[in-house]
Design a protein around this motif. Structure first.
Motif, PDB file in Angstrom:
ATOM      1  N   CYS A   1     -33.049 -18.053 -26.095  1.00  0.00           N
ATOM      2  CA  CYS A   1     -31.622 -18.027 -26.353  1.00  0.00           C
ATOM      3  C   CYS A   1     -31.169 -19.430 -26.477  1.00  0.00           C
ATOM      4  CB  CYS A   1     -30.870 -17.157 -25.025  1.00  0.00           C
ATOM      5  SG  CYS A   1     -31.291 -15.477 -25.209  1.00  0.00           S
ATOM      6  N   GLY A   2     -31.860 -20.459 -26.299  1.00  0.00           N
ATOM      7  CA  GLY A   2     -31.018 -21.735 -27.104  1.00  0.00           C
ATOM      8  C   GLY A   2     -30.314 -22.211 -25.897  1.00  0.00           C
ATOM      9  N   SER A   3     -30.261 -22.020 -24.618  1.00  0.00           N
ATOM     10  CA  SER A   3     -29.343 -22.524 -23.589  1.00  0.00           C
ATOM     11  C   SER A   3     -29.993 -23.931 -23.140  1.00  0.00           C
ATOM     12  CB  SER A   3     -29.319 -21.535 -22.361  1.00  0.00           C
ATOM     13  OG  SER A   3     -28.699 -22.237 -21.436  1.00  0.00           O
ATOM     14  N   GLY A   4     -29.187 -24.752 -23.309  1.00  0.00           N
ATOM     15  CA  GLY A   4     -29.411 -26.261 -22.773  1.00  0.00           C
ATOM     16  C   GLY A   4     -29.474 -26.649 -21.376  1.00  0.00           C
ATOM     17  N   ASP A   5     -29.990 -27.691 -20.709  1.00  0.00           N
ATOM     18  CA  ASP A   5     -29.714 -28.140 -19.655  1.00  0.00           C
ATOM     19  C   ASP A   5     -28.481 -27.917 -18.613  1.00  0.00           C
ATOM     20  OD1 ASP A   5     -32.606 -28.085 -19.745  1.00  0.00           O
ATOM     21  OD2 ASP A   5     -32.694 -30.467 -19.704  1.00  0.00           O
ATOM     22  N   ASP A   6     -27.549 -28.132 -19.624  1.00  0.00           N
ATOM     23  CA  ASP A   6     -25.996 -27.996 -19.134  1.00  0.00           C
ATOM     24  C   ASP A   6     -25.574 -26.618 -18.868  1.00  0.00           C
ATOM     25  OD1 ASP A   6     -25.782 -27.761 -21.542  1.00  0.00           O
ATOM     26  OD2 ASP A   6     -24.470 -29.100 -21.799  1.00  0.00           O
ATOM     27  N   GLY A   7     -26.400 -25.512 -19.349  1.00  0.00           N
ATOM     28  CA  GLY A   7     -26.091 -24.215 -19.416  1.00  0.00           C
ATOM     29  C   GLY A   7     -25.203 -23.943 -20.635  1.00  0.00           C
ATOM     30  N   SER A   8     -25.212 -24.700 -21.613  1.00  0.00           N
ATOM     31  CA  SER A   8     -24.444 -24.431 -22.875  1.00  0.00           C
ATOM     32  C   SER A   8     -25.335 -23.597 -23.796  1.00  0.00           C
ATOM     33  CB  SER A   8     -23.909 -25.886 -23.361  1.00  0.00           C
ATOM     34  OG  SER A   8     -25.104 -26.537 -24.072  1.00  0.00           O
ATOM     35  N   ALA A   9     -24.446 -23.041 -24.539  1.00  0.00           N
ATOM     36  CA  ALA A   9     -25.264 -22.137 -25.846  1.00  0.00           C
ATOM     37  C   ALA A   9     -24.359 -22.102 -26.810  1.00  0.00           C
ATOM     38  CB  ALA A   9     -25.635 -20.725 -25.109  1.00  0.00           C
ATOM     39  N   GLY A  10     -24.527 -22.801 -27.935  1.00  0.00           N
ATOM     40  CA  GLY A  10     -23.622 -22.707 -29.011  1.00  0.00           C
ATOM     41  C   GLY A  10     -22.338 -23.122 -28.863  1.00  0.00           C
ATOM     42  N   GLY A  11     -21.964 -24.281 -27.915  1.00  0.00           N
ATOM     43  CA  GLY A  11     -20.738 -24.732 -27.692  1.00  0.00           C
ATOM     44  C   GLY A  11     -20.294 -24.206 -26.516  1.00  0.00           C
ATOM     45  N   LYS A  12     -20.750 -23.000 -25.980  1.00  0.00           N
ATOM     46  CA  LYS A  12     -20.379 -22.118 -24.858  1.00  0.00           C
ATOM     47  C   LYS A  12     -20.975 -22.514 -23.696  1.00  0.00           C
ATOM     48  CE  LYS A  12     -18.609 -18.089 -27.739  1.00  0.00           C
ATOM     49  NZ  LYS A  12     -18.879 -16.657 -27.561  1.00  0.00           N
TER      50      LYS A  12
ATOM     51  N   THR B   1     -24.873 -25.835 -12.947  1.00  0.00           N
ATOM     52  CA  THR B   1     -23.913 -27.118 -13.450  1.00  0.00           C
ATOM     53  C   THR B   1     -22.420 -26.897 -13.109  1.00  0.00           C
ATOM     54  OG1 THR B   1     -23.212 -26.197 -15.471  1.00  0.00           O
ATOM     55  CG2 THR B   1     -25.360 -27.461 -15.881  1.00  0.00           C
ATOM     56  N   PRO B   2     -22.092 -27.810 -12.870  1.00  0.00           N
ATOM     57  CA  PRO B   2     -20.434 -27.657 -12.583  1.00  0.00           C
ATOM     58  C   PRO B   2     -19.782 -26.688 -13.399  1.00  0.00           C
ATOM     59  CG  PRO B   2     -20.969 -29.811 -12.170  1.00  0.00           C
ATOM     60  CD  PRO B   2     -22.084 -29.505 -12.904  1.00  0.00           C
ATOM     61  N   ALA B   3     -19.979 -26.591 -14.783  1.00  0.00           N
ATOM     62  CA  ALA B   3     -19.642 -26.192 -15.658  1.00  0.00           C
ATOM     63  C   ALA B   3     -19.760 -24.474 -15.555  1.00  0.00           C
ATOM     64  CB  ALA B   3     -19.800 -26.557 -17.185  1.00  0.00           C
ATOM     65  N   GLN B   4     -20.841 -24.355 -15.364  1.00  0.00           N
ATOM     66  CA  GLN B   4     -21.512 -23.097 -14.825  1.00  0.00           C
ATOM     67  C   GLN B   4     -20.787 -22.323 -13.678  1.00  0.00           C
ATOM     68  OE1 GLN B   4     -25.722 -23.835 -15.223  1.00  0.00           O
ATOM     69  NE2 GLN B   4     -26.038 -22.191 -16.883  1.00  0.00           N
ATOM     70  N   ILE B   5     -20.692 -22.937 -12.591  1.00  0.00           N
ATOM     71  CA  ILE B   5     -20.016 -22.891 -11.220  1.00  0.00           C
ATOM     72  C   ILE B   5     -18.749 -22.405 -11.688  1.00  0.00           C
ATOM     73  CG2 ILE B   5     -19.309 -23.675  -9.079  1.00  0.00           C
ATOM     74  CD1 ILE B   5     -21.832 -25.352  -8.937  1.00  0.00           C
TER      75      ILE B   5
ATOM     76  N   ASP C   1     -19.969 -17.535 -21.995  1.00  0.00           N
ATOM     77  CA  ASP C   1     -20.789 -16.507 -22.496  1.00  0.00           C
ATOM     78  C   ASP C   1     -21.711 -15.955 -21.324  1.00  0.00           C
ATOM     79  OD1 ASP C   1     -22.321 -15.039 -24.103  1.00  0.00           O
ATOM     80  OD2 ASP C   1     -23.980 -16.156 -24.532  1.00  0.00           O
ATOM     81  N   VAL C   2     -21.628 -14.636 -21.026  1.00  0.00           N
ATOM     82  CA  VAL C   2     -22.134 -13.670 -19.897  1.00  0.00           C
ATOM     83  C   VAL C   2     -23.444 -13.046 -20.328  1.00  0.00           C
ATOM     84  CG1 VAL C   2     -21.943 -12.361 -17.872  1.00  0.00           C
ATOM     85  CG2 VAL C   2     -19.831 -13.984 -18.758  1.00  0.00           C
ATOM     86  N   VAL C   3     -24.504 -13.256 -19.738  1.00  0.00           N
ATOM     87  CA  VAL C   3     -25.689 -12.456 -20.202  1.00  0.00           C
ATOM     88  C   VAL C   3     -26.097 -11.573 -18.880  1.00  0.00           C
ATOM     89  CG1 VAL C   3     -28.162 -12.477 -20.576  1.00  0.00           C
ATOM     90  CG2 VAL C   3     -26.486 -14.175 -21.763  1.00  0.00           C
ATOM     91  N   ALA C   4     -26.113 -10.402 -18.929  1.00  0.00           N
ATOM     92  CA  ALA C   4     -26.353  -9.465 -17.567  1.00  0.00           C
ATOM     93  C   ALA C   4     -27.695  -9.140 -17.698  1.00  0.00           C
ATOM     94  CB  ALA C   4     -25.172  -8.418 -17.652  1.00  0.00           C
TER      95      ALA C   4
END
Length: 450
Positions: A26-37, A324-328, A72-75
């Protein structure tokens, strides 16, 4: 306990069905980002077999993503939400979702093994936090730091059959408030004959130990010391619990001859109209109606007899230490939207629940306090489709009870206590003093090994 638009959430679920795939394909980076989200994985989505709940969950996530286009929420679906057989292994392997479901009894353990993020610096993202009942917030607070957010809470009470109360000449609007009154009412109900049982209790599969704990709390006792190092069941309160059960079984003959019962047995008895009373949380009521043949009009709930305490339980969400802080921040916003807005969201949209035939008006879960609770109760009452008057005694009486969670190492301790409960219900000559001494020694050994 249960339930999004399919949008990209459903696509993500189908493509990334495991955490490993989700982190790569799904292309998630280490900072929890995906496509800028900012991307977060969450668990406890209802299974596809629970069609309505699944749809509600997906609708709510879709609405959240529309309001928060940067998240972006993946359940991930799960039934049950937490499997005890795999929870610890998944936790130890660092494979938990970014936002993961826990029972109240898991909170301290997850913190102790250092798998939970400290949410304290980010609580301003959670608009509803201060409106959650303090005793529930405290469950996820360790050494002054917040590691989780409650989602539901329940407490035990006395579930009883109003029709049998009337038939036995008892006032169904005045349920028993003490264990002596429970005994007296159970005798009257059992005297109706035709296999009618006045009071039933569990005594197998650790469920007897669970109910012993609830009954001990109702007497003002505790299972272990405050520091969790010694058993405290060989006490006057512990003796009172076993003595009451023994005497109802053998002196009063109000508990029937069949023992070693578990929850399904007792629910069958209550649903068929053959049982007067048993201990339960409010979530038993719809099960009795939908699965066991019961009737909402006949089922009522009172606070725990004894008036000194009740067992509480429930669940919530914690956030992975890897977040990450952004994910929290995203996780807390999602929790606010899904579960913590009075009268809204997956558990609180009472109008939607009623429209889909779910029971609305049960006294719990009751998560909030103050103005938030008042608003939630108003919306619930406006959409009620069950007889809320049948639960008023529970609502009124439970407010003054001491609320206590399960003891540490609960299942191991319940297994020990099962033996004591089953003994007094199956042996007329059971030695209560010896049973409690033996159980106390075994619980001390469990605590010493921890």
């Amino acid at each position: 306990m249960t339930s999004t638009g399919f949008r990209r959430t459903a696509v993500a679920i189908g493509v990334c069905s495991s955490l490993a795939l989700a982190a790569t394909a799904c292309g998630s980076g280490d900072d929890g980002s995906a496509g800028g989200k900012t991307r977060i994985t969450v668990n406890c989505e209802p299974p596809r077999s629970a069609k309505a709940d699944r749809r509600f969950f997906e609708e709510d996530i879709a609405a959240f993503e529309e309001d928060h286009p940067d998240i972006d929420v993946v359940a991930h679906d799960a039934f049950p939400c937490q499997d005890p057989k795999t929870f610890d292994a998944k936790l130890a392997g660092g494979q938990m979702e970014d936002v993961f479901y826990t029972y109240f009894t898991d909170a301290r353990h997850v913190v102790d093994v250092r798998q939970a993020a400290d949410l304290t610096p980010y609580l301003t993202e959670l608009k509803s936090y201060d409106s959650i009942q303090k005793q529930l917030r405290d469950i996820y607070t360790v050494d002054g730091k917040v590691y989780g957010i409650p989602r539901t809470g329940y407490s035990m009470g006395l579930l009883y059959n109003r029709a049998l109360f009337r038939k036995a000449g008892l006032d169904p609007d005045k349920p028993p408030a003490t264990w002596d009154e429970v005994r007296a009412d159970a005798r009257r109900i059992a005297a109706l004959g035709d296999g009618t049982v006045g009071y039933a209790d569990y005594s197998a599969q650790n469920q007897g130990g669970w109910h012993f704990t609830a009954e001990l709390y109702s007497q003002g006792g505790d299972v272990v010391t405050a520091d969790g190092t010694k058993a405290t069941i060989d006490t006057p309160e512990g003796h009172a619990v076993l003595r009451t059960l023994h005497d109802m079984r053998w002196t009063d003959d109000s508990m029937g001859s069949k023992q070693l019962l578990v929850i399904n047995d007792v629910q069958q008895m209550m649903g068929s109209g053959r049982l007067g009373m048993y201990l339960a949380a409010p979530d038993n009521i719809p099960i009795l109606v939908k699965e066991k043949g019961g009737n909402y009009q006949d089922l009522a709930l009172a606070p725990m007899p004894g008036g000194k305490g009740t067992l509480i339980g429930g669940d919530g969400y914690m956030v992975s230490k890897k977040a990450t802080p952004a994910q929290i921040r995203a996780a807390l916003k999602w929790l606010d939207h899904m579960f913590l807005a009075p009268g809204k969201g997956f558990l609180g949209d009472y109008a939607r629940a009623r429209k889909n035939g779910a029971p609305v008006g049960l006294p719990e879960p009751r998560l909030f306090t103050g103005a938030a609770d008042a608003a939630d109760q108003r919306i619930k009452e406006a959409n009620a489709n069950v007889p809320v008057r049948n639960y008023q005694a529970f609502l009124d009486g439970s407010r003054t009870l001491r609320l206590k969670t399960e003891p540490p190492h609960a299942q191991q301790i319940y297994s020990v206590l099962d033996a004591a409960v089953s003994a007094v219900l199956t042996r007329k000559d059971a030695d209560i003093d010896q049973l409690l001494k033996d159980a106390s020694d075994k619980i001390d050994s469990i605590l010493a090994r921890s």
